[in-house]
Design a protein around this motif. Structure first.
Motif, PDB file in Angstrom:
ATOM      1  N   ARG A  18      61.705  37.017   9.026  1.00 36.25           N
ATOM      2  CA  ARG A  18      62.675  36.802  10.107  1.00 36.25           C
ATOM      3  C   ARG A  18      63.908  37.687   9.967  1.00 36.25           C
ATOM      4  N   THR A  19      64.568  37.908  11.087  1.00 41.55           N
ATOM      5  CA  THR A  19      65.783  38.710  11.115  1.00 41.55           C
ATOM      6  C   THR A  19      66.844  38.091  10.203  1.00 41.55           C
ATOM      7  N   GLY A  20      67.528  38.918   9.481  1.00 41.94           N
ATOM      8  CA  GLY A  20      68.599  38.450   8.608  1.00 41.94           C
ATOM      9  C   GLY A  20      68.201  38.354   7.152  1.00 41.94           C
ATOM     10  N   ALA A  21      66.900  38.451   6.855  1.00 47.60           N
ATOM     11  CA  ALA A  21      66.479  38.434   5.454  1.00 47.60           C
ATOM     12  C   ALA A  21      67.035  39.662   4.749  1.00 47.60           C
ATOM     13  N   VAL A  22      67.391  39.501   3.505  1.00 47.06           N
ATOM     14  CA  VAL A  22      67.986  40.593   2.742  1.00 47.06           C
ATOM     15  C   VAL A  22      66.920  41.561   2.212  1.00 47.06           C
ATOM     16  N   PHE A  23      65.807  41.021   1.710  1.00 49.40           N
ATOM     17  CA  PHE A  23      64.775  41.850   1.082  1.00 49.40           C
ATOM     18  C   PHE A  23      63.584  42.081   2.005  1.00 49.40           C
ATOM     19  N   THR A  24      62.905  43.207   1.803  1.00 51.43           N
ATOM     20  CA  THR A  24      61.696  43.497   2.564  1.00 51.43           C
ATOM     21  C   THR A  24      60.591  42.529   2.145  1.00 51.43           C
ATOM     22  N   PRO A  25      59.660  42.223   3.043  1.00 50.28           N
ATOM     23  CA  PRO A  25      58.583  41.291   2.714  1.00 50.28           C
ATOM     24  C   PRO A  25      57.820  41.718   1.459  1.00 50.28           C
ATOM     25  N   ASP A  31      57.987  42.128  -9.230  1.00 49.54           N
ATOM     26  CA  ASP A  31      59.024  42.371 -10.230  1.00 49.54           C
ATOM     27  C   ASP A  31      59.997  43.454  -9.772  1.00 49.54           C
ATOM     28  N   GLY A  32      60.261  43.512  -8.494  1.00 51.89           N
ATOM     29  CA  GLY A  32      61.225  44.483  -7.990  1.00 51.89           C
ATOM     30  C   GLY A  32      60.538  45.569  -7.188  1.00 51.89           C
ATOM     31  N   PRO A  33      61.097  46.713  -7.025  1.00 60.19           N
ATOM     32  CA  PRO A  33      62.336  47.197  -7.618  1.00 60.19           C
ATOM     33  C   PRO A  33      63.543  46.458  -7.059  1.00 60.19           C
ATOM     34  N   ALA A  35      66.919  47.688  -7.774  1.00 61.01           N
ATOM     35  CA  ALA A  35      68.064  48.594  -7.690  1.00 61.01           C
ATOM     36  C   ALA A  35      68.022  49.420  -6.409  1.00 61.01           C
ATOM     37  N   GLY A  36      69.196  49.826  -5.961  1.00 64.78           N
ATOM     38  CA  GLY A  36      69.281  50.680  -4.789  1.00 64.78           C
ATOM     39  C   GLY A  36      68.994  49.941  -3.496  1.00 64.78           C
ATOM     40  N   THR A  37      68.658  50.691  -2.471  1.00 63.46           N
ATOM     41  CA  THR A  37      68.432  50.089  -1.154  1.00 63.46           C
ATOM     42  C   THR A  37      66.959  50.001  -0.772  1.00 63.46           C
ATOM     43  N   ALA A  38      66.066  50.504  -1.613  1.00 65.26           N
ATOM     44  CA  ALA A  38      64.639  50.516  -1.290  1.00 65.26           C
ATOM     45  C   ALA A  38      64.070  49.131  -0.943  1.00 65.26           C
ATOM     46  N   PRO A  39      64.420  48.067  -1.685  1.00 66.43           N
ATOM     47  CA  PRO A  39      63.842  46.760  -1.371  1.00 66.43           C
ATOM     48  C   PRO A  39      64.588  46.001  -0.278  1.00 66.43           C
ATOM     49  N   LEU A  40      65.573  46.623   0.350  1.00 65.82           N
ATOM     50  CA  LEU A  40      66.437  45.908   1.286  1.00 65.82           C
ATOM     51  C   LEU A  40      66.090  46.159   2.750  1.00 65.82           C
TER      52      LEU A  40
END
Length: 60
Positions: A18-25, A31-33, A35-40
């Protein structure tokens, strides 16, 4: 909140679709990643930017 000049709050620190989630599905299942903006998602990038540079979002 008015005293601290807080006008918005992000309450969806998840990898939900849904809209507003911080992390990508799928980010939270692994276990990540972390750091940075890749998972956002875009909302996560916005929150990250405001936390890292709080003075940049002030409007006097």
């Amino acid at each position: 909140m008015a005293e601290k000049r807080i006008g918005r709050v992000n309450r969806n620190f998840s990898d939900d679709h849904r809209t507003g989630a911080v992390f990508t599905p799928g980010t939270c299942a692994g276990d990540g990643p972390w750091a940075g903006t890749a998972p956002l998602e875009p909302a996560g990038v916005w929150i990250r930017d405001r936390i890292r540079t709080p003075d940049a979002c002030r409007t006097e």
